[in-house]
Design an enzyme around this catalytic site. Sequence first.
Site, short mmCIF file in Angstrom:
data_model
loop_
_atom_site.label_atom_id
_atom_site.label_comp_id
_atom_site.label_asym_id
_atom_site.label_seq_id
_atom_site.Cartn_x
_atom_site.Cartn_y
_atom_site.Cartn_z
N TYR A 297 43.16 53.96 44.76
CA TYR A 297 43.54 55.19 45.45
C TYR A 297 44.47 56.01 44.53
O TYR A 297 45.38 55.44 43.91
CB TYR A 297 44.24 54.83 46.77
CG TYR A 297 44.88 56.00 47.45
CD1 TYR A 297 44.10 57.08 47.85
CD2 TYR A 297 46.24 56.05 47.67
CE1 TYR A 297 44.68 58.18 48.45
CE2 TYR A 297 46.83 57.15 48.28
CZ TYR A 297 46.04 58.21 48.66
OH TYR A 297 46.61 59.31 49.25
N ARG B 265 66.21 49.09 61.96
CA ARG B 265 65.66 49.03 60.59
C ARG B 265 65.33 47.58 60.25
O ARG B 265 64.30 47.26 59.66
CB ARG B 265 66.63 49.64 59.57
CG ARG B 265 66.19 49.40 58.14
CD ARG B 265 66.83 50.32 57.10
NE ARG B 265 68.20 50.69 57.36
CZ ARG B 265 69.27 49.89 57.17
NH1 ARG B 265 69.11 48.67 56.72
NH2 ARG B 265 70.48 50.32 57.45
N LYS C 118 44.18 54.54 58.31
CA LYS C 118 42.72 54.64 58.26
C LYS C 118 42.08 53.88 59.44
O LYS C 118 42.37 54.17 60.57
CB LYS C 118 42.26 54.13 56.89
CG LYS C 118 43.02 54.76 55.73
CD LYS C 118 42.74 56.25 55.59
CE LYS C 118 43.79 57.09 54.93
NZ LYS C 118 44.57 56.60 53.84
N ASP D 105 44.41 45.47 48.35
CA ASP D 105 44.41 46.59 49.29
C ASP D 105 43.14 46.45 50.13
O ASP D 105 42.03 46.62 49.64
CB ASP D 105 44.43 47.92 48.52
CG ASP D 105 44.50 49.14 49.43
OD1 ASP D 105 44.00 49.06 50.57
OD2 ASP D 105 45.03 50.18 49.01
C1 LIG Z 1 42.76 52.56 49.84
C2 LIG Z 1 44.03 53.28 50.15
N1 LIG Z 1 45.21 52.67 49.94
C3 LIG Z 1 46.38 53.28 50.21
C4 LIG Z 1 46.43 54.56 50.70
C5 LIG Z 1 47.76 55.21 50.99
O1 LIG Z 1 48.00 55.20 52.36
P1 LIG Z 1 48.83 56.32 53.18
O2 LIG Z 1 48.08 57.60 53.05
O3 LIG Z 1 48.86 55.77 54.57
O4 LIG Z 1 50.17 56.40 52.55
C6 LIG Z 1 45.23 55.24 50.96
C7 LIG Z 1 45.25 56.61 51.50
O5 LIG Z 1 44.26 57.32 51.49
C8 LIG Z 1 44.00 54.58 50.67
O6 LIG Z 1 42.82 55.18 50.88
#
Ligand SMILES: Cc1ncc(COP(=O)(O)O)c(C=O)c1O
Length: 378
Positions: free
Chosen positions: A98, A46, A195, A170
Amino acid sequence: MRRKTKLIHGGISGDPHTGAVSVPIYQVSTYKQEGVGGHKGYEYSRTGNPTRHALEQLIKDLEEGYAGFAFGSGMAAITAVMMLLNSGDHVILTDDVYGGTYRVMTKVLNRLGIESTFVDTSDLTNIEKNMKPNTKAIYIETPTNPLLKITDIQETAELAKKHGLLTIVDNTFSTPYWQTPIALGADIVVHSATKYLGGHSDVVAGLVVVNSEQLAKDLHFIQNSTGAILGPHDSWLLMRGMKTLGIRMEEHEQNTRKIVEFLVNHPAVKKVYYPGLETHPNHEIAKKQARGFGGMVSFDVGSAEKADRLLNSVKYFTLAESLGAVESLISLPAKMTHASIPKERREELGITDGLVRISVGLEDVEDLIEDLTQALNG
Ligand SMILES: Cc1ncc(COP(=O)(O)O)c(C=O)c1O
């Protein structure tokens, strides 16, 4: 080292013990100590694991930061970053973040006393207007999901610094191949590595890069305390995917340009959202801060019925959540990724029922265009 080389030779490559060219999967929870505290850098997985560490070093190098951290999902990564804040602190966020980010801020972290305000950060005056004495961070997604709005990272970071706030970006949509927010002044970069970084629809993961020793210490403390780490096998899969990020991003870009041109000229398409279009309101900022415009496109076909018909008629675009994979994906944000945002709020943002989002994959673009043609004409 140039970017494509860094993808292959950045971080830690291979295994010094055996000469293995690929970093081994250290499927291990604990490490033998030669006497109490006499370990070789790892005590418990961890806290640190060599395979995860190799991935963390790689994303740190790619994002040009001080340290990297790998988590079990993008949401785990974002939540861990928010744990840097205290109860009573306030965050200003991009309004069409998101849906999961919106949800964790308004349904989970709010209960712990972390306040949030969502504004259109593509206009900096909205950020400044919404600052409060307890504001501690600005969290931006650029380009946004699904409206592909662009926020000026450098100007946001300058504004944040002036007020002593953290800038968190992000970078999921652009990836460090196209955009490196820390080089533009951001403090923290987060990714849903599920992604483009992974790229093959086979791993759920989150990554964070911070720009200072203090943030690295604080975030490692949170990662180790709350424990939402990425396992060794998924860390390895992610590194495997990241090696081809450069060629994948270049190809996504080429295919996307052709599809955008097709959509713009199609009579059934009311509006196309893509930062690479000269008509996009923030095209110049996108050009200034990123080396490519990415493989995400949204377009409005005018109604939920037409969108449904399109989604049911395509054969190469897989109807699925997520994005950034080798296979082209199609989704209806209002009913899928953004369903957790209340309808009135979605409409305020422009996420209409006829808005379709595509993640352009790596198929032959002529097949993709033929597929969209038959689905839009049908
Ligand atoms: C721009 C963006 N940030 C964060 C996330 C969250 O990521 P995760 O699905 O890997 O938890 C997503 C998921 O679609 C996303 O598109």
